[in-house]
Design a protein around this motif. Structure first.
Motif, PDB file in Angstrom:
ATOM      1  N   PRO A   1       0.266 -69.241 -27.713  1.00  0.00           N
ATOM      2  CA  PRO A   1      -0.321 -69.376 -28.882  1.00  0.00           C
ATOM      3  C   PRO A   1      -0.580 -68.271 -29.743  1.00  0.00           C
ATOM      4  O   PRO A   1      -0.514 -67.157 -29.596  1.00  0.00           O
ATOM      5  CB  PRO A   1      -1.827 -69.644 -28.214  1.00  0.00           C
ATOM      6  CG  PRO A   1      -1.833 -68.902 -27.073  1.00  0.00           C
ATOM      7  CD  PRO A   1      -0.421 -68.735 -26.652  1.00  0.00           C
ATOM      8  N   GLY A   2      -0.699 -68.774 -31.244  1.00  0.00           N
ATOM      9  CA  GLY A   2      -0.568 -67.872 -32.427  1.00  0.00           C
ATOM     10  C   GLY A   2      -2.092 -67.609 -32.621  1.00  0.00           C
ATOM     11  O   GLY A   2      -3.033 -67.953 -31.821  1.00  0.00           O
ATOM     12  N   LEU A   3      -2.298 -66.582 -33.741  1.00  0.00           N
ATOM     13  CA  LEU A   3      -3.578 -66.063 -33.968  1.00  0.00           C
ATOM     14  C   LEU A   3      -3.855 -66.520 -35.451  1.00  0.00           C
ATOM     15  O   LEU A   3      -2.986 -66.712 -36.228  1.00  0.00           O
ATOM     16  CB  LEU A   3      -3.674 -64.781 -33.946  1.00  0.00           C
ATOM     17  CG  LEU A   3      -3.315 -64.045 -32.677  1.00  0.00           C
ATOM     18  CD1 LEU A   3      -3.489 -62.505 -33.000  1.00  0.00           C
ATOM     19  CD2 LEU A   3      -4.177 -64.488 -31.630  1.00  0.00           C
ATOM     20  N   ASP A   4      -5.286 -67.239 -35.765  1.00  0.00           N
ATOM     21  CA  ASP A   4      -5.592 -67.611 -37.151  1.00  0.00           C
ATOM     22  C   ASP A   4      -5.873 -66.239 -37.901  1.00  0.00           C
ATOM     23  O   ASP A   4      -5.728 -65.154 -37.541  1.00  0.00           O
ATOM     24  CB  ASP A   4      -6.718 -68.550 -36.859  1.00  0.00           C
ATOM     25  CG  ASP A   4      -8.012 -67.981 -36.390  1.00  0.00           C
ATOM     26  OD1 ASP A   4      -8.112 -66.591 -36.021  1.00  0.00           O
ATOM     27  OD2 ASP A   4      -9.059 -68.522 -36.285  1.00  0.00           O
ATOM     28  N   ALA A   5      -6.508 -66.587 -39.125  1.00  0.00           N
ATOM     29  CA  ALA A   5      -6.875 -65.299 -39.870  1.00  0.00           C
ATOM     30  C   ALA A   5      -7.846 -64.556 -39.398  1.00  0.00           C
ATOM     31  O   ALA A   5      -7.934 -63.253 -39.859  1.00  0.00           O
ATOM     32  CB  ALA A   5      -7.305 -65.938 -41.365  1.00  0.00           C
ATOM     33  N   ASN A   6      -8.844 -64.878 -38.494  1.00  0.00           N
ATOM     34  CA  ASN A   6      -9.643 -64.043 -37.957  1.00  0.00           C
ATOM     35  C   ASN A   6      -9.141 -63.255 -36.679  1.00  0.00           C
ATOM     36  O   ASN A   6     -10.087 -62.514 -35.911  1.00  0.00           O
ATOM     37  CB  ASN A   6     -10.976 -64.745 -37.684  1.00  0.00           C
ATOM     38  CG  ASN A   6     -11.637 -65.302 -38.714  1.00  0.00           C
ATOM     39  OD1 ASN A   6     -11.595 -65.041 -39.841  1.00  0.00           O
ATOM     40  ND2 ASN A   6     -12.160 -66.629 -38.540  1.00  0.00           N
TER      41      ASN A   6
ATOM     42  N   LYS B   1      -8.292 -64.832 -33.867  1.00  0.00           N
ATOM     43  CA  LYS B   1      -8.423 -65.800 -32.528  1.00  0.00           C
ATOM     44  C   LYS B   1      -7.339 -66.782 -32.388  1.00  0.00           C
ATOM     45  O   LYS B   1      -6.716 -67.131 -33.456  1.00  0.00           O
ATOM     46  CB  LYS B   1      -9.648 -66.447 -33.093  1.00  0.00           C
ATOM     47  CG  LYS B   1     -11.100 -65.448 -33.230  1.00  0.00           C
ATOM     48  CD  LYS B   1     -12.234 -66.310 -33.266  1.00  0.00           C
ATOM     49  CE  LYS B   1     -13.413 -65.253 -33.599  1.00  0.00           C
ATOM     50  NZ  LYS B   1     -14.730 -66.082 -33.750  1.00  0.00           N
ATOM     51  N   PRO B   2      -7.243 -66.932 -31.232  1.00  0.00           N
ATOM     52  CA  PRO B   2      -6.058 -68.204 -30.970  1.00  0.00           C
ATOM     53  C   PRO B   2      -6.207 -69.300 -31.388  1.00  0.00           C
ATOM     54  O   PRO B   2      -7.290 -69.776 -31.698  1.00  0.00           O
ATOM     55  CB  PRO B   2      -5.970 -68.167 -29.561  1.00  0.00           C
ATOM     56  CG  PRO B   2      -6.849 -67.027 -28.859  1.00  0.00           C
ATOM     57  CD  PRO B   2      -7.579 -66.772 -30.013  1.00  0.00           C
ATOM     58  N   ASN B   3      -5.164 -69.828 -32.202  1.00  0.00           N
ATOM     59  CA  ASN B   3      -5.604 -71.218 -32.956  1.00  0.00           C
ATOM     60  C   ASN B   3      -4.570 -72.260 -32.183  1.00  0.00           C
ATOM     61  O   ASN B   3      -4.605 -73.355 -32.775  1.00  0.00           O
ATOM     62  CB  ASN B   3      -4.883 -71.209 -34.336  1.00  0.00           C
ATOM     63  CG  ASN B   3      -3.595 -70.759 -34.550  1.00  0.00           C
ATOM     64  OD1 ASN B   3      -2.745 -70.869 -33.367  1.00  0.00           O
ATOM     65  ND2 ASN B   3      -3.102 -70.589 -35.834  1.00  0.00           N
ATOM     66  N   GLY B   4      -4.191 -71.954 -31.105  1.00  0.00           N
ATOM     67  CA  GLY B   4      -3.383 -73.142 -30.335  1.00  0.00           C
ATOM     68  C   GLY B   4      -2.016 -73.383 -31.121  1.00  0.00           C
ATOM     69  O   GLY B   4      -1.326 -74.242 -30.404  1.00  0.00           O
ATOM     70  N   ARG B   5      -1.558 -72.776 -31.978  1.00  0.00           N
ATOM     71  CA  ARG B   5      -0.475 -73.358 -32.609  1.00  0.00           C
ATOM     72  C   ARG B   5       0.724 -71.963 -31.951  1.00  0.00           C
ATOM     73  O   ARG B   5       0.456 -70.916 -31.299  1.00  0.00           O
ATOM     74  CB  ARG B   5      -0.302 -73.225 -34.088  1.00  0.00           C
ATOM     75  CG  ARG B   5      -0.824 -74.568 -34.694  1.00  0.00           C
ATOM     76  CD  ARG B   5      -0.530 -74.495 -35.936  1.00  0.00           C
ATOM     77  NE  ARG B   5      -1.789 -74.307 -36.697  1.00  0.00           N
ATOM     78  CZ  ARG B   5      -2.179 -73.883 -37.756  1.00  0.00           C
ATOM     79  NH1 ARG B   5      -0.818 -73.264 -38.469  1.00  0.00           N
ATOM     80  NH2 ARG B   5      -3.109 -73.571 -38.511  1.00  0.00           N
ATOM     81  N   GLY B   6       1.976 -72.328 -32.267  1.00  0.00           N
ATOM     82  CA  GLY B   6       3.027 -71.514 -31.582  1.00  0.00           C
ATOM     83  C   GLY B   6       3.161 -70.133 -32.268  1.00  0.00           C
ATOM     84  O   GLY B   6       3.464 -69.152 -31.764  1.00  0.00           O
ATOM     85  N   ARG B   7       2.989 -70.229 -33.872  1.00  0.00           N
ATOM     86  CA  ARG B   7       3.051 -69.006 -34.591  1.00  0.00           C
ATOM     87  C   ARG B   7       1.898 -68.521 -35.204  1.00  0.00           C
ATOM     88  O   ARG B   7       0.989 -69.524 -35.660  1.00  0.00           O
ATOM     89  CB  ARG B   7       4.291 -69.020 -35.687  1.00  0.00           C
ATOM     90  CG  ARG B   7       5.571 -69.266 -34.901  1.00  0.00           C
ATOM     91  CD  ARG B   7       6.527 -69.548 -35.813  1.00  0.00           C
ATOM     92  NE  ARG B   7       6.620 -68.582 -36.971  1.00  0.00           N
ATOM     93  CZ  ARG B   7       6.970 -68.776 -38.186  1.00  0.00           C
ATOM     94  NH1 ARG B   7       7.773 -69.720 -38.590  1.00  0.00           N
ATOM     95  NH2 ARG B   7       6.927 -67.695 -39.085  1.00  0.00           N
ATOM     96  N   PRO B   8       1.558 -67.284 -35.577  1.00  0.00           N
ATOM     97  CA  PRO B   8       0.385 -66.924 -36.265  1.00  0.00           C
ATOM     98  C   PRO B   8       0.647 -67.387 -37.849  1.00  0.00           C
ATOM     99  O   PRO B   8       1.769 -67.464 -38.172  1.00  0.00           O
ATOM    100  CB  PRO B   8       0.137 -65.514 -35.991  1.00  0.00           C
ATOM    101  CG  PRO B   8       1.647 -64.855 -35.767  1.00  0.00           C
ATOM    102  CD  PRO B   8       2.006 -66.188 -35.071  1.00  0.00           C
TER     103      PRO B   8
END
Length: 93
Positions: free
Chosen positions: A75-80, A82-89
């Motif tokens: 899982p990738g990371l969002d702007a904060n 935190k994990p966003n559930g997608r493959g890449r940040p």
């Protein structure tokens, strides 16, 4: 290899050129030719590269056929952060 400069944007053209060179394997070739490589070392390297390519193709074919499961994506990371559930940040601008 040719890259066009649009609107005097040399940075953009340079970025495109580097990406094309990376895709063609020119940087890898330059690094490899930096020092002399004995013919025996060259044949051993080419043999190992061919073996790696064939294993990769066999693995991809097995995943496509369904005989083995595809590896899970991290899982990738969002702007904060935190994990966003997608493959890449997401890309930062």
């Amino acid at each position: 290899m040719q890259v066009f400069v649009r609107d005097n944007n040399v940075d953009q053209a340079l970025r495109v050129l580097k990406k094309k060179m990376q895709r063609e394997g020119i940087f890898r070739e330059m690094k490899r030719r930096r020092f002399y490589e004995k013919p025996s070392e060259q044949s051993a390297r080419e043999k190992s590269e061919a073996l790696r390519r064939s294993r990769k193709m066999a693995r991809k074919k097995a995943i496509f056929d369904g005989s083995i499961a595809a590896p899970r994506k991290k899982p990738g990371l969002d702007a904060n952060g935190k994990p966003n559930g997608r493959g890449r940040p997401p890309r930062r601008m």
